[in-house]
Design a protein around this motif. Sequence first.
Motif, PDB file in Angstrom:
ATOM      1  N   THR A 124      -0.892  13.752  10.322  1.00 48.29           N
ATOM      2  CA  THR A 124      -1.973  14.736  10.213  1.00 48.29           C
ATOM      3  C   THR A 124      -1.651  16.027  10.967  1.00 48.29           C
ATOM      4  O   THR A 124      -2.345  17.034  10.789  1.00 48.29           O
ATOM      5  CB  THR A 124      -3.298  14.157  10.745  1.00 48.29           C
ATOM      6  OG1 THR A 124      -3.103  13.685  12.081  1.00 48.29           O
ATOM      7  CG2 THR A 124      -3.782  13.016   9.862  1.00 48.29           C
ATOM      8  N   TRP A 173      -6.138   7.051   5.470  1.00 51.31           N
ATOM      9  CA  TRP A 173      -6.398   7.984   4.376  1.00 51.31           C
ATOM     10  C   TRP A 173      -6.138   7.458   2.967  1.00 51.31           C
ATOM     11  O   TRP A 173      -6.222   8.214   2.016  1.00 51.31           O
ATOM     12  CB  TRP A 173      -5.582   9.254   4.608  1.00 51.31           C
ATOM     13  CG  TRP A 173      -5.898   9.927   5.894  1.00 51.31           C
ATOM     14  CD1 TRP A 173      -5.292   9.739   7.105  1.00 51.31           C
ATOM     15  CD2 TRP A 173      -6.921  10.900   6.125  1.00 51.31           C
ATOM     16  NE1 TRP A 173      -5.856  10.520   8.073  1.00 51.31           N
ATOM     17  CE2 TRP A 173      -6.869  11.256   7.496  1.00 51.31           C
ATOM     18  CE3 TRP A 173      -7.876  11.510   5.310  1.00 51.31           C
ATOM     19  CZ2 TRP A 173      -7.728  12.184   8.060  1.00 51.31           C
ATOM     20  CZ3 TRP A 173      -8.728  12.438   5.884  1.00 51.31           C
ATOM     21  CH2 TRP A 173      -8.659  12.773   7.232  1.00 51.31           C
ATOM     22  N   HIS A 233      -1.153   7.648   1.566  1.00 50.49           N
ATOM     23  CA  HIS A 233      -0.915   7.832   3.000  1.00 50.49           C
ATOM     24  C   HIS A 233      -0.184   6.614   3.567  1.00 50.49           C
ATOM     25  O   HIS A 233       0.723   6.747   4.401  1.00 50.49           O
ATOM     26  CB  HIS A 233      -2.250   8.042   3.723  1.00 50.49           C
ATOM     27  CG  HIS A 233      -2.117   8.190   5.198  1.00 50.49           C
ATOM     28  ND1 HIS A 233      -2.580   7.239   6.096  1.00 50.49           N
ATOM     29  CD2 HIS A 233      -1.560   9.172   5.958  1.00 50.49           C
ATOM     30  CE1 HIS A 233      -2.332   7.633   7.326  1.00 50.49           C
ATOM     31  NE2 HIS A 233      -1.721   8.810   7.281  1.00 50.49           N
ATOM     32  N   THR A 235       5.305  13.645  -0.964  1.00 51.37           N
ATOM     33  CA  THR A 235       4.006  13.100  -0.568  1.00 51.37           C
ATOM     34  C   THR A 235       3.483  13.785   0.686  1.00 51.37           C
ATOM     35  O   THR A 235       2.280  14.081   0.798  1.00 51.37           O
ATOM     36  CB  THR A 235       4.116  11.581  -0.335  1.00 51.37           C
ATOM     37  OG1 THR A 235       4.557  10.947  -1.542  1.00 51.37           O
ATOM     38  CG2 THR A 235       2.779  10.984   0.077  1.00 51.37           C
ATOM     39  N   PHE A 263       0.041  15.694   0.914  1.00 48.65           N
ATOM     40  CA  PHE A 263      -0.936  15.231   1.908  1.00 48.65           C
ATOM     41  C   PHE A 263      -1.485  16.405   2.717  1.00 48.65           C
ATOM     42  O   PHE A 263      -2.685  16.462   3.015  1.00 48.65           O
ATOM     43  CB  PHE A 263      -0.301  14.185   2.827  1.00 48.65           C
ATOM     44  CG  PHE A 263      -1.251  13.585   3.821  1.00 48.65           C
ATOM     45  CD1 PHE A 263      -2.487  13.081   3.420  1.00 48.65           C
ATOM     46  CD2 PHE A 263      -0.918  13.515   5.169  1.00 48.65           C
ATOM     47  CE1 PHE A 263      -3.365  12.517   4.344  1.00 48.65           C
ATOM     48  CE2 PHE A 263      -1.784  12.951   6.099  1.00 48.65           C
ATOM     49  CZ  PHE A 263      -3.014  12.454   5.683  1.00 48.65           C
ATOM     50  N   PHE A 323      -3.954  18.033   0.580  1.00 52.91           N
ATOM     51  CA  PHE A 323      -5.137  17.179   0.518  1.00 52.91           C
ATOM     52  C   PHE A 323      -6.008  17.362   1.766  1.00 52.91           C
ATOM     53  O   PHE A 323      -7.228  17.501   1.669  1.00 52.91           O
ATOM     54  CB  PHE A 323      -4.705  15.718   0.376  1.00 52.91           C
ATOM     55  CG  PHE A 323      -5.796  14.709   0.589  1.00 52.91           C
ATOM     56  CD1 PHE A 323      -6.630  14.333  -0.450  1.00 52.91           C
ATOM     57  CD2 PHE A 323      -5.984  14.122   1.840  1.00 52.91           C
ATOM     58  CE1 PHE A 323      -7.647  13.405  -0.245  1.00 52.91           C
ATOM     59  CE2 PHE A 323      -6.992  13.197   2.049  1.00 52.91           C
ATOM     60  CZ  PHE A 323      -7.828  12.840   0.999  1.00 52.91           C
ATOM     61  N   GLN A 337      -9.698  18.439   1.371  1.00 46.75           N
ATOM     62  CA  GLN A 337     -10.693  17.362   1.432  1.00 46.75           C
ATOM     63  C   GLN A 337     -10.763  16.647   2.786  1.00 46.75           C
ATOM     64  O   GLN A 337     -11.559  15.734   2.954  1.00 46.75           O
ATOM     65  CB  GLN A 337     -10.395  16.307   0.351  1.00 46.75           C
ATOM     66  CG  GLN A 337     -10.382  16.846  -1.069  1.00 46.75           C
ATOM     67  CD  GLN A 337     -10.202  15.723  -2.073  1.00 46.75           C
ATOM     68  OE1 GLN A 337     -10.909  14.725  -2.069  1.00 46.75           O
ATOM     69  NE2 GLN A 337      -9.214  15.879  -2.948  1.00 46.75           N
ATOM     70  N   GLU A 387     -10.140   9.930   0.048  1.00 47.00           N
ATOM     71  CA  GLU A 387      -8.969   9.053   0.092  1.00 47.00           C
ATOM     72  C   GLU A 387      -7.811   9.650  -0.700  1.00 47.00           C
ATOM     73  O   GLU A 387      -7.994  10.227  -1.771  1.00 47.00           O
ATOM     74  CB  GLU A 387      -9.320   7.663  -0.425  1.00 47.00           C
ATOM     75  CG  GLU A 387     -10.286   6.921   0.479  1.00 47.00           C
ATOM     76  CD  GLU A 387     -10.162   5.413   0.348  1.00 47.00           C
ATOM     77  OE1 GLU A 387      -9.064   4.867   0.551  1.00 47.00           O
ATOM     78  OE2 GLU A 387     -11.184   4.788   0.037  1.00 47.00           O
ATOM     79  N   PHE A 388      -6.634   9.461  -0.151  1.00 50.94           N
ATOM     80  CA  PHE A 388      -5.389  10.004  -0.695  1.00 50.94           C
ATOM     81  C   PHE A 388      -4.651   8.865  -1.415  1.00 50.94           C
ATOM     82  O   PHE A 388      -3.938   8.097  -0.800  1.00 50.94           O
ATOM     83  CB  PHE A 388      -4.568  10.569   0.463  1.00 50.94           C
ATOM     84  CG  PHE A 388      -3.310  11.280   0.073  1.00 50.94           C
ATOM     85  CD1 PHE A 388      -3.296  12.273  -0.898  1.00 50.94           C
ATOM     86  CD2 PHE A 388      -2.111  10.976   0.714  1.00 50.94           C
ATOM     87  CE1 PHE A 388      -2.128  12.938  -1.231  1.00 50.94           C
ATOM     88  CE2 PHE A 388      -0.944  11.632   0.395  1.00 50.94           C
ATOM     89  CZ  PHE A 388      -0.953  12.621  -0.583  1.00 50.94           C
ATOM     90  N   ILE A 445      -2.740  10.253  -7.188  1.00 55.61           N
ATOM     91  CA  ILE A 445      -2.776  11.695  -6.911  1.00 55.61           C
ATOM     92  C   ILE A 445      -1.357  12.246  -6.880  1.00 55.61           C
ATOM     93  O   ILE A 445      -1.072  13.325  -7.439  1.00 55.61           O
ATOM     94  CB  ILE A 445      -3.492  11.976  -5.573  1.00 55.61           C
ATOM     95  CG1 ILE A 445      -4.965  11.599  -5.666  1.00 55.61           C
ATOM     96  CG2 ILE A 445      -3.327  13.439  -5.161  1.00 55.61           C
ATOM     97  CD1 ILE A 445      -5.715  11.685  -4.339  1.00 55.61           C
TER      98      ILE A 445
END
Length: 267
Positions: A53, A66, A70, A191, A195, A198, A202, A209-210, A214
């Motif tokens: 993160t 997540w 994730h 990814t 992320f 994302f 969001q 949720e990831f 997606i």
Amino acid sequence: MDYSIYDAIRAGFTKVVFIIRKDFAEDFKNIFEPKLKGKVAIDYVYQDLHSFTGDFPVPADRSKPWGTAHAVLCARDAIKEPFAVINADDFYGRDSFEKAYAFLTGPVSPNVYCIIGYELAKTLSDNGTVSRGVCQVDAAGNLVSIAERTKIYEKDGKITYEEGDKKFEVPYDSKVSMNFWAFDPSVFAYTEKIFKEFLAEQGSNPKAEFFIPIIGDKFIKEGKGSIKVIPTGAKWFGVTYKEDAPEVQASLNALIAKGEYPSNLWK
């Protein structure tokens, strides 16, 4: 999970990476390591709410990590080779692992991934409706899109899903995703990039949720490559409702009786 690992080993896979919570790691290891010792290489990674993160302020009211994409990202440092991703609580069947292994030792590349496509009719429950990712596939067998359809059921010889107050029929042979993917390790960098996007869009929503689809959807739409839909005739088993459990057990017992699995997998 035991059946999936067993099928993976006999298909040719030589390594299993478990993505788990750190708080039950020791109990988990005590269950699986005695069974798998000497049969396959094992590694563990921990999915944490704060993994990857960066400087993003995680919402104070968010308690869970997540999502599935994730979870895959959390395995980045443990995986340097082409790999498959599955759910721990689903039964996928031997054919699926053999086809995934053939793909991962063949056409996989940084711009070619795959998903194992199940026949919709073989993933339904007799005890209620299900949600499935219905795949749209082009003439070359490439994934065009995955549409999450809810309240899917079979009645009067037809498979139907409901959306709002409307009902739509779905062909019996429609391919659906049961979250069995095969990737080149290049997927980790991609990814991580998605992320971050994302989180920016969001991340302040504590329930966002990831999910892996997606990643698949953006990979296709951004022109990064293609995702092959490799069909399997295997029957998927899972416990969507508690009433499914006896049927799943009976199905496994039938496979054992046919000699497809030993009564003790790790003897």
